[in-house]
Write an enzyme that holds these catalytic residues in place. Sequence first.
Site, short mmCIF file in Angstrom:
data_model
loop_
_atom_site.label_atom_id
_atom_site.label_comp_id
_atom_site.label_asym_id
_atom_site.label_seq_id
_atom_site.Cartn_x
_atom_site.Cartn_y
_atom_site.Cartn_z
N ALA A 151 -28.57 -12.96 108.31
CA ALA A 151 -29.07 -13.20 107.06
C ALA A 151 -28.81 -11.71 106.24
O ALA A 151 -29.66 -11.03 106.05
CB ALA A 151 -30.18 -13.86 106.47
N THR A 175 -35.30 -7.08 101.98
CA THR A 175 -35.13 -7.76 103.11
C THR A 175 -35.33 -9.31 102.81
O THR A 175 -35.43 -9.60 101.51
CB THR A 175 -35.76 -7.31 104.09
OG1 THR A 175 -35.28 -7.88 105.44
CG2 THR A 175 -37.41 -7.85 104.17
N ASN A 176 -35.19 -9.94 103.91
CA ASN A 176 -35.40 -11.58 103.70
C ASN A 176 -36.25 -12.28 104.92
O ASN A 176 -36.38 -11.36 105.72
CB ASN A 176 -34.11 -12.19 103.48
CG ASN A 176 -33.23 -11.97 104.54
OD1 ASN A 176 -33.36 -12.40 105.73
ND2 ASN A 176 -32.14 -11.08 104.52
N ARG A 177 -36.36 -13.52 104.74
CA ARG A 177 -37.46 -14.10 105.77
C ARG A 177 -36.59 -14.25 107.02
O ARG A 177 -37.31 -15.19 107.83
CB ARG A 177 -37.92 -15.32 105.37
CG ARG A 177 -38.61 -15.21 104.01
CD ARG A 177 -39.30 -16.64 103.53
NE ARG A 177 -39.90 -16.58 102.16
CZ ARG A 177 -41.29 -16.35 102.38
NH1 ARG A 177 -42.07 -16.04 103.57
NH2 ARG A 177 -41.94 -16.07 101.34
N SER A 178 -35.49 -14.01 107.30
CA SER A 178 -34.84 -14.33 108.49
C SER A 178 -35.70 -13.58 109.81
O SER A 178 -35.70 -12.44 109.72
CB SER A 178 -33.34 -13.71 108.88
OG SER A 178 -32.67 -14.09 109.73
#
Length: 215
Positions: free
Chosen positions: A88, A21-24
């Site tokens: 994102a 996943t990512n930091r959004s």
Amino acid sequence: MRVLVTAGPTREALDPVRYLTNRSSGKMGYAMADAFARAGHAVLLVSGPTQLDIPEGVDFLPIETAEEMFDAVKRYIGKMDAAVFAAAVADYRPAVVSDQKIKKTGETLTLELVRTPDILGSVRGDFGFTGTLVGFAAETQNLQQNAREKLRKKGCDLVIANDVSKPGIGFDSDRNEVLLVFPEHVEALPEDEKHHLAPRLVREIERLAAERASN
Ligand code: C5P
């Protein structure tokens, strides 16, 4: 207007207990959905997993993966007057999702990743969307140039760009500082709370939609 907003990260499974996943945080997209609803528009919020409360008065469609977000957008975009892509989305996902938890064996582990569908990039061509289209660009360098490229390639009316390498703004922050990149001009907005910026951005999008309708 009927407005579709995508928000949050996507989650791409690797095995039953792990994902990429990512930091959004989803904060900018949720603030946009909330501001559209408060301005009297009908909002469908298509969101990856976040910790946020669903804004009052919006239709909410939770998804996990890029593929699921793609399917949701494909299904509903035809009904929309405007679409704002604040999610994102993961650009790659694991090529195989293991049925069982991956065990630690060797000293290194190599993952093969494959591209996910470009949702925003499919909207004009593949889905035939003719409404007002707004993308976001989170960049760490060449902000304006990268945003302009996205605007052109994806057929957007506006790309809202922010520099995620700047401390205190962007990912997971309550504040943002954005550059509005239109086909013919650029406008820099001062740093502000995402909740103050969102109604301002909604007014820009209302103006673009009115312009489109009168052409
Ligand atoms: O990730 P990138 O900076 O290219 O994202 C630009 C825009 O495209 C954003 O509005 C994002 O929500 C959208 N996007 C998308 N599908 C992807 C990747 C990005 O809709 N697979």
